[in-house]
Enzyme design. Sequence first.
Site, PDB file in Angstrom:
ATOM      1  N   HIS A 151       0.824  -1.215   0.000  1.00  0.00           N
ATOM      2  CA  HIS A 151       0.000   0.000   0.000  1.00  0.00           C
ATOM      3  C   HIS A 151       0.851   1.255   0.000  1.00  0.00           C
ATOM      4  CE1 HIS A 151      -3.194  -2.890   0.733  1.00  0.00           C
ATOM      5  NE2 HIS A 151      -3.907  -2.004   0.078  1.00  0.00           N
TER       6      HIS A 151
ATOM      7  N   ARG B 282     -10.685   3.997  -1.411  1.00  0.00           N
ATOM      8  CA  ARG B 282     -10.129   3.221  -0.287  1.00  0.00           C
ATOM      9  C   ARG B 282     -10.362   3.987   1.005  1.00  0.00           C
ATOM     10  NH1 ARG B 282      -5.828   1.895  -4.247  1.00  0.00           N
ATOM     11  NH2 ARG B 282      -5.535  -0.361  -4.249  1.00  0.00           N
TER      12      ARG B 282
ATOM     13  N   ARG C 192     -15.529   1.786  -1.040  1.00  0.00           N
ATOM     14  CA  ARG C 192     -15.226   0.486  -0.440  1.00  0.00           C
ATOM     15  C   ARG C 192     -15.248   0.612   1.079  1.00  0.00           C
ATOM     16  NH1 ARG C 192      -9.650  -2.518  -1.560  1.00  0.00           N
ATOM     17  NH2 ARG C 192      -8.854  -0.963  -0.115  1.00  0.00           N
TER      18      ARG C 192
ATOM     19  N   GLU D  93     -10.930 -10.984  -4.523  1.00  0.00           N
ATOM     20  CA  GLU D  93      -9.491 -10.885  -4.272  1.00  0.00           C
ATOM     21  C   GLU D  93      -8.948 -12.072  -3.490  1.00  0.00           C
ATOM     22  OE1 GLU D  93      -8.789  -7.100  -2.365  1.00  0.00           O
ATOM     23  OE2 GLU D  93     -10.541  -7.303  -1.101  1.00  0.00           O
TER      24      GLU D  93
ATOM     25  N   ASN E 203      -4.384  -7.082  -6.768  1.00  0.00           N
ATOM     26  CA  ASN E 203      -3.224  -7.008  -5.860  1.00  0.00           C
ATOM     27  C   ASN E 203      -3.287  -8.147  -4.849  1.00  0.00           C
ATOM     28  OD1 ASN E 203      -2.891  -4.614  -7.199  1.00  0.00           O
ATOM     29  ND2 ASN E 203      -3.768  -3.383  -5.561  1.00  0.00           N
ATOM     30  N   ASP E 204      -4.451  -8.288  -4.251  1.00  0.00           N
ATOM     31  CA  ASP E 204      -4.598  -9.365  -3.269  1.00  0.00           C
ATOM     32  C   ASP E 204      -4.818 -10.707  -3.946  1.00  0.00           C
ATOM     33  OD1 ASP E 204      -4.224  -8.326  -0.683  1.00  0.00           O
ATOM     34  OD2 ASP E 204      -6.050  -7.151  -0.946  1.00  0.00           O
TER      35      ASP E 204
ATOM     36  N   ARG F  54       2.552  -9.366  -0.532  1.00  0.00           N
ATOM     37  CA  ARG F  54       2.740  -8.283  -1.509  1.00  0.00           C
ATOM     38  C   ARG F  54       3.641  -7.168  -0.992  1.00  0.00           C
ATOM     39  NH1 ARG F  54      -3.407  -5.777  -1.478  1.00  0.00           N
ATOM     40  NH2 ARG F  54      -2.499  -3.842  -2.157  1.00  0.00           N
TER      41      ARG F  54
ATOM     42  N   CYS G 291      -9.902  -3.307 -10.261  1.00  0.00           N
ATOM     43  CA  CYS G 291      -9.407  -2.088  -9.617  1.00  0.00           C
ATOM     44  C   CYS G 291      -8.021  -2.291  -9.007  1.00  0.00           C
ATOM     45  CB  CYS G 291     -10.393  -1.592  -8.569  1.00  0.00           C
ATOM     46  SG  CYS G 291     -10.635  -2.770  -7.239  1.00  0.00           S
TER      47      CYS G 291
HETATM   48  C1  PEP Z   1      -6.562  -5.148  -4.598  1.00  0.00           C
HETATM   49  O1  PEP Z   1      -6.337  -5.982  -3.711  1.00  0.00           O
HETATM   50  O2  PEP Z   1      -6.284  -5.332  -5.799  1.00  0.00           O
HETATM   51  C2  PEP Z   1      -7.174  -3.859  -4.271  1.00  0.00           C
HETATM   52  C3  PEP Z   1      -7.537  -3.015  -5.192  1.00  0.00           C
HETATM   53  O3  PEP Z   1      -7.284  -3.542  -2.947  1.00  0.00           O
HETATM   54  P1  PEP Z   1      -6.068  -3.056  -2.055  1.00  0.00           P
HETATM   55  O4  PEP Z   1      -4.899  -2.798  -2.950  1.00  0.00           O
HETATM   56  O5  PEP Z   1      -6.493  -1.831  -1.323  1.00  0.00           O
HETATM   57  O6  PEP Z   1      -5.852  -4.220  -1.145  1.00  0.00           O
HETATM   58 MG    MG Z   2      -7.215  -5.725  -1.786  1.00  0.00          MG
END
Ligand code: PEP
Ligand code: MG
Length: 585
Positions: A199, A306, A343, A445, A468-469, A479, A516
Amino acid sequence: MSFSLHGIPVSRGIAIGRAYLIAPAALDVDHYLVEPHQIEGELERFRAALKAVQTELERLNEDLAADAPSEVGAFIHVHTMILNDAMLVQETMDLVRTRRYNVEWALTEQLERLSRHFDDIEDEYLRERKADIQQVVERILKALAGAPCAASLVGDAATGQASEEMIVVAHDISPADMLQFKTQTFQGFVTDLGGRTSHTAIVARSLGIPAAVGVQHASALIRQDDLIIVDGDHGIVIVDPAPIVLEEYTYRQSEKLLEQKKLQRLKFSPTQTLCGHKIALCANIELPEDARAAVDAGAVGVGLFRTEFLFMNQKGGLPEEEEQFAAYRQAVELMGGLPVTIRTIDVGADKPLDAMSGDGYETAPNPALGLRAIRWSLSEPQMFLTQLRAILRASAYGQVRILVPMLAHAQEIDQTLDLIHEAKRQLDEAGLTYDPGVRIGAMIEIPAAAIALPLFLKRLDFLSIGTNDLIQYTLAIDRADNSVAHLYDPLHPAVLHLIAFTLREAKRVGVPVSICGEMAGDPQLTRLLLGMGLTEFSMHPSQLLEVKQEILRADLRALEKPVADVLAAFEPGELQAALKRVAEV
Ligand code: PEP
Ligand code: MG
């Protein structure tokens, strides 16, 4: 001496400037520059804090029981000596005078310097005195926390002074600290730790300035004020560059600026492929005011707000319903009728909150697999209901959609829907308005969610794939951990299959689906995602035009075969060849 360091590129572009080192301890305190006329006041604050600690130590000494071990008295004596030591006091004051650091920053900086000296001492007893200095500094910081500050972080940043041409170098920066930099005018970021989609990296990317993370030992090797170049495209940091290298990068930097200017021409053209398919480009935002950048970049909505960032850097507990409502409403109004996907809070893993302490969170062996996102919200129903009411109330001012992170189980979806229902009932009872038809969606995710997609398709109005997750959990790669960053692969066949399956199944039953995660904002993946059937992308506003350029050049029919080949390929060589064909059509 010139040398270069290599890390993970996370935000594109080239930055050239002076290193602005931030010591780890300094991250826990505000750091800002005081105006010349505030220096005397700042020193006065320091003197008052020293005096308060002196009194505290004297009182401790007086209150010592007669039979207290002699070491306790000796310990207070050592702390009193440290408190009056010129190495700590005078040097800190000099940093305030010469560098204009606020006193907390100067103090932690000086602590860092002294700690380095102590690490080199061979005598174990003396080396251990480092802990005493730390404790004294902590006492002073506590005393300072009670005293008013000469200026605020944001106040100084608003003037945009003195931090120009500076590149932040730190061991690590938490997402909450990175967020504070949003109001500062730094040119780039370099950290020792971090992964591509941590993040911290995501917030750095949202600032639209070059950044490299996982640049091991950068904060130890780079010195304050060193001239450095950050190549955010390749994750390279060049320290003290030779004149010819500097010239080359200055040229590249101006070329990039020119390219960006050219891209601006695309802002007002409709987003559609060569063959005429309309594609929706939405924005990811962290704070309500980011919605301005979303509109400026031509986004047709917010695909991911977010909200957890509203909950960070909060000194007095979690934000109340009114404060949250004002923030959501601001984003909705700034978007002027365009949809805003809000979200619900996604804290935990690399985004812990102070409010989570006491939940055993600090000692959780695997926070990314623990009480995170919706799991935490469901365990704190009053907090969750407060947020849901605030979001629902904002829906009276525009098009709001509620997005829920990290769902995996049917009962979690049902519990969440019940709580949304309850929040609506409470608003009805209070006579407060909201959009009764507000749409509710889930992030996909967790691999389990993608595989058990019918559970989601049956219960929800829309889906958003959080790649991402999804990558983190599919490949079991943290990550945020740079030691396994080389294995974090968006193009792993397992990841691609989960995305393709989700897109295909959602389309089959007519449930809208977007992406996203960071994959959506990577122009090198745009064609592949289009070919897999994606029609709605959400990314940081700064990435939007580059992705749009790719979309304008893409022909969906021509992509069909090479994308099918990508999905049929499992061997790395075959996959690379198929990806190459996707890029070439
Ligand atoms: C993701 O996991 O791709 C996502 C958009 O949420 P975050 O990056 O805030 O975990
Ligand atoms: Mg996520």
